[in-house]
Design an enzyme around this catalytic site. Structure first.
Site, PDB file in Angstrom:
ATOM      1  N   ALA A  35      30.420 -41.051  46.970  1.00 24.22           N
ATOM      2  CA  ALA A  35      30.599 -40.356  48.244  1.00 24.22           C
ATOM      3  C   ALA A  35      29.510 -40.850  49.190  1.00 24.22           C
ATOM      4  O   ALA A  35      28.447 -41.298  48.748  1.00 24.22           O
ATOM      5  CB  ALA A  35      30.478 -38.853  48.025  1.00 24.22           C
ATOM      6  N   GLU A  82      34.779 -41.232  39.968  1.00 26.94           N
ATOM      7  CA  GLU A  82      35.710 -40.098  39.935  1.00 26.94           C
ATOM      8  C   GLU A  82      37.074 -40.473  40.523  1.00 26.94           C
ATOM      9  O   GLU A  82      38.116 -40.090  39.991  1.00 26.94           O
ATOM     10  CB  GLU A  82      35.108 -38.909  40.689  1.00 26.94           C
ATOM     11  CG  GLU A  82      33.911 -38.328  39.944  1.00 26.94           C
ATOM     12  CD  GLU A  82      33.198 -37.236  40.726  1.00 26.94           C
ATOM     13  OE1 GLU A  82      32.845 -37.483  41.896  1.00 26.94           O
ATOM     14  OE2 GLU A  82      32.990 -36.152  40.166  1.00 26.94           O
ATOM     15  N   GLY A  99      31.296 -40.557  43.110  1.00 28.80           N
ATOM     16  CA  GLY A  99      32.671 -40.352  43.572  1.00 28.80           C
ATOM     17  C   GLY A  99      33.552 -41.577  43.356  1.00 28.80           C
ATOM     18  O   GLY A  99      34.777 -41.444  43.225  1.00 28.80           O
ATOM     19  N   GLU A 122      24.769 -38.785  40.082  1.00 32.41           N
ATOM     20  CA  GLU A 122      24.474 -37.653  40.966  1.00 32.41           C
ATOM     21  C   GLU A 122      23.221 -36.896  40.567  1.00 32.41           C
ATOM     22  O   GLU A 122      22.539 -36.321  41.420  1.00 32.41           O
ATOM     23  CB  GLU A 122      25.672 -36.684  41.013  1.00 32.41           C
ATOM     24  CG  GLU A 122      26.885 -37.194  41.775  1.00 32.41           C
ATOM     25  CD  GLU A 122      27.883 -37.952  40.897  1.00 32.41           C
ATOM     26  OE1 GLU A 122      27.509 -38.417  39.789  1.00 32.41           O
ATOM     27  OE2 GLU A 122      29.040 -38.087  41.327  1.00 32.41           O
TER      28      GLU A 122
HETATM   29  C1  HXC Z   1      26.004 -44.181  51.519  1.00 31.95           C
HETATM   30  C2  HXC Z   1      25.497 -46.162  50.458  1.00 31.95           C
HETATM   31  C3  HXC Z   1      25.932 -45.626  49.216  1.00 31.95           C
HETATM   32  C4  HXC Z   1      26.436 -44.285  49.210  1.00 31.95           C
HETATM   33  C5  HXC Z   1      25.258 -47.640  48.886  1.00 31.95           C
HETATM   34  N1  HXC Z   1      25.084 -47.402  50.186  1.00 31.95           N
HETATM   35  N2  HXC Z   1      25.759 -46.568  48.266  1.00 31.95           N
HETATM   36  N3  HXC Z   1      25.523 -45.447  51.589  1.00 31.95           N
HETATM   37  N4  HXC Z   1      26.450 -43.618  50.391  1.00 31.95           N
HETATM   38  N5  HXC Z   1      26.894 -43.698  48.102  1.00 31.95           N
HETATM   39  C6  HXC Z   1      24.550 -48.318  51.191  1.00 31.95           C
HETATM   40  C7  HXC Z   1      23.054 -48.483  51.065  1.00 31.95           C
HETATM   41  O1  HXC Z   1      22.385 -47.420  51.713  1.00 31.95           O
HETATM   42  C8  HXC Z   1      22.849 -49.814  51.769  1.00 31.95           C
HETATM   43  O2  HXC Z   1      22.880 -49.596  53.160  1.00 31.95           O
HETATM   44  C9  HXC Z   1      24.090 -50.596  51.402  1.00 31.95           C
HETATM   45  O3  HXC Z   1      25.061 -49.629  50.990  1.00 31.95           O
HETATM   46  C10 HXC Z   1      23.871 -51.543  50.230  1.00 31.95           C
HETATM   47  O4  HXC Z   1      23.301 -50.828  49.164  1.00 31.95           O
HETATM   48  P1  HXC Z   1      21.933 -51.240  48.451  1.00 31.95           P
HETATM   49  O5  HXC Z   1      21.399 -50.017  47.822  1.00 31.95           O
HETATM   50  O6  HXC Z   1      21.043 -51.982  49.394  1.00 31.95           O
HETATM   51  O7  HXC Z   1      22.484 -52.265  47.360  1.00 31.95           O
HETATM   52  P2  HXC Z   1      21.891 -52.558  45.903  1.00 31.95           P
HETATM   53  O8  HXC Z   1      20.384 -52.663  45.954  1.00 31.95           O
HETATM   54  O9  HXC Z   1      22.680 -53.705  45.371  1.00 31.95           O
HETATM   55  O10 HXC Z   1      22.209 -51.231  45.037  1.00 31.95           O
HETATM   56  C11 HXC Z   1      23.560 -50.901  44.795  1.00 31.95           C
HETATM   57  C12 HXC Z   1      23.650 -49.453  44.231  1.00 31.95           C
HETATM   58  C13 HXC Z   1      22.912 -48.490  45.190  1.00 31.95           C
HETATM   59  C14 HXC Z   1      22.985 -49.398  42.842  1.00 31.95           C
HETATM   60  C15 HXC Z   1      25.112 -49.113  44.087  1.00 31.95           C
HETATM   61  O11 HXC Z   1      23.422 -48.693  46.516  1.00 31.95           O
HETATM   62  C16 HXC Z   1      23.097 -47.049  44.863  1.00 31.95           C
HETATM   63  O12 HXC Z   1      22.418 -46.528  43.953  1.00 31.95           O
HETATM   64  N6  HXC Z   1      23.956 -46.356  45.612  1.00 31.95           N
HETATM   65  C17 HXC Z   1      24.136 -44.926  45.481  1.00 31.95           C
HETATM   66  C18 HXC Z   1      24.923 -44.590  44.241  1.00 31.95           C
HETATM   67  C19 HXC Z   1      25.106 -43.087  44.097  1.00 31.95           C
HETATM   68  O13 HXC Z   1      24.115 -42.353  43.934  1.00 31.95           O
HETATM   69  N7  HXC Z   1      26.354 -42.629  44.145  1.00 31.95           N
HETATM   70  C20 HXC Z   1      26.659 -41.180  44.025  1.00 31.95           C
HETATM   71  C21 HXC Z   1      26.768 -40.602  45.396  1.00 31.95           C
HETATM   72  S1  HXC Z   1      27.051 -38.871  45.331  1.00 31.95           S
HETATM   73  P3  HXC Z   1      21.762 -50.217  54.138  1.00 31.95           P
HETATM   74  O14 HXC Z   1      22.084 -49.611  55.461  1.00 31.95           O
HETATM   75  O15 HXC Z   1      20.436 -49.837  53.566  1.00 31.95           O
HETATM   76  O16 HXC Z   1      22.040 -51.695  54.055  1.00 31.95           O
HETATM   77  C22 HXC Z   1      28.652 -38.718  44.940  1.00 31.95           C
HETATM   78  C23 HXC Z   1      29.131 -37.305  44.763  1.00 31.95           C
HETATM   79  C24 HXC Z   1      30.612 -37.245  44.729  1.00 31.95           C
HETATM   80  O17 HXC Z   1      29.360 -39.644  44.824  1.00 31.95           O
HETATM   81  C25 HXC Z   1      31.022 -35.798  44.757  1.00 31.95           C
HETATM   82  C26 HXC Z   1      32.480 -35.623  45.023  1.00 31.95           C
HETATM   83  C27 HXC Z   1      32.856 -35.554  46.437  1.00 31.95           C
END
Ligand code: HXC
Length: 265
Positions: free
Chosen positions: A73, A119, A116, A139
């Site tokens: 998400a 999911e 997400g 998460e």
């Molecule tokens: C918003 C995101 C994002 C996310 C990545 N980006 N994931 N933005 N929401 N979930 C953005 C980063 O901020 C970054 O933007 C760009 O994408 C590239 O990501 P990087 O982190 O620079 O890439 P990398 O170093 O290769 O790392 C990849 C990654 C990491 C390991 C996937 O991005 C990451 O940990 N992302 C978050 C994963 C996460 O926690 N997902 C769960 C979310 S909560 P900029 O602007 O800096 O270039 C969820 C709840 C769902 O999903 C509930 C149901 C509705």
């Protein structure tokens, strides 16, 4: 890509292509690794409803890019939200509409399928992956828990021990481990995973649409009911298919030693 494509409705955050009777829906926010914003999810669920209603489409593939199916998400969109805002937005209520798709829906996952993203992949009927696919529910590292089915579907698909391990630690599963534990059904090389998924969807699209529909319903019953209720639901659907032309055609074609021509009637 194996066949020519023709665009359907234009969206901002997804791309929709047709390959004969197969629709390919691609998540398309590459700069943020296909983070699932409310707008993207609204477009995705609308496109799915349109494709589900389109008689020319018999199977759907949902995919992302090679680098990311979806990294979850959109954290930026929800970081500052209050509880009340989250409740009124009901974003997960929108995501849940993916469960209403009646046609076969295959997730073709390469790269990150996190939070997400994992999911949404699990909301599909099954998942095929590239060798680079990475699945996880991180998460816990954000101070929350999975909210779109992760705690339920991962547990049913992988068992309690591995699901707990992943959800409590936030650790990821790579494609071979995901295959070994049954989260994905097949793993392909990254160069060909999408073509393979489309070929698989075309094969499914050649089957009888009514049989596909009730097969999907019957398998999904296994998630939601007791064995006795599930067996009864299966039996009724099996008998019901003898009212279809496709059953007559399928069995007659076998006896005639020719390929069946299914019409969905
Ligand atoms: C918003 C995101 C994002 C996310 C990545 N980006 N994931 N933005 N929401 N979930 C953005 C980063 O901020 C970054 O933007 C760009 O994408 C590239 O990501 P990087 O982190 O620079 O890439 P990398 O170093 O290769 O790392 C990849 C990654 C990491 C390991 C996937 O991005 C990451 O940990 N992302 C978050 C994963 C996460 O926690 N997902 C769960 C979310 S909560 P900029 O602007 O800096 O270039 C969820 C709840 C769902 O999903 C509930 C149901 C509705």
């Amino acid at each position: 890509m194996s066949t020519s494509t023709a665009a359907l409705t234009q969206y901002e955050n997804i791309l929709v292509d047709r390959h004969d009777a197969v629709a390919v829906v691609r998540l398309n926010r590459p700069k943020v690794l296909n983070a699932l914003s409310p707008q993207l999810m609204a477009e995705l669920t609308q496109a799915m409803a349109e494709l589900d209603a389109d008689p020319a489409i018999r199977a759907i593939v949902l995919t992302g890019s090679e680098r990311a199916f979806a990294a979850g998400a959109d954290i930026k969109e929800m970081a500052d939200a209050s509880l009340v805002e989250m409740v009124y937005r009901d974003m997960i209520g929108v995501w849940d509409r993916l469960r209403q798709v009646k046609k076969p829906l295959i997730a073709a996952v390469s790269g990150f399928a996190l939070g997400g993203g994992c999911e949404v992949a699990m909301m599909c009927d099954f998942i095929v992956a590239s060798e680079t696919a990475v699945f996880g529910q991180p998460e816990i590292n954000l101070g929350v828990i999975p909210g779109a089915g992760g705690t339920q579907r991962l547990t049913r698909l992988l068992g309690k021990s591995l699901a707990m391990d992943m959800i409590l630690t936030g650790r990821n599963l790579k494609a071979p481990e995901a295959l070994a534990h049954g989260l994905v059904s097949r793993v392909f090389p990254v160069e060909s995973y999408l073509d393979e998924a489309i070929a698989l969807a075309k094969d499914i699209a050649s089957k009888g649409p009514m049989a596909l529909r009730v097969a999907k319903e019957a398998v999904n019953k296994a998630f939601e009911t007791s064995l006795t209720e599930g067996l009864e639901a299966e039996r009724q659907r099996f008998y019901m298919l003898f009212a279809t032309e496709d059953q007559k055609e399928g069995m007659r074609a076998f006896l005639d030693k020719r390929p069946p021509q299914f019409t969905g009637r």
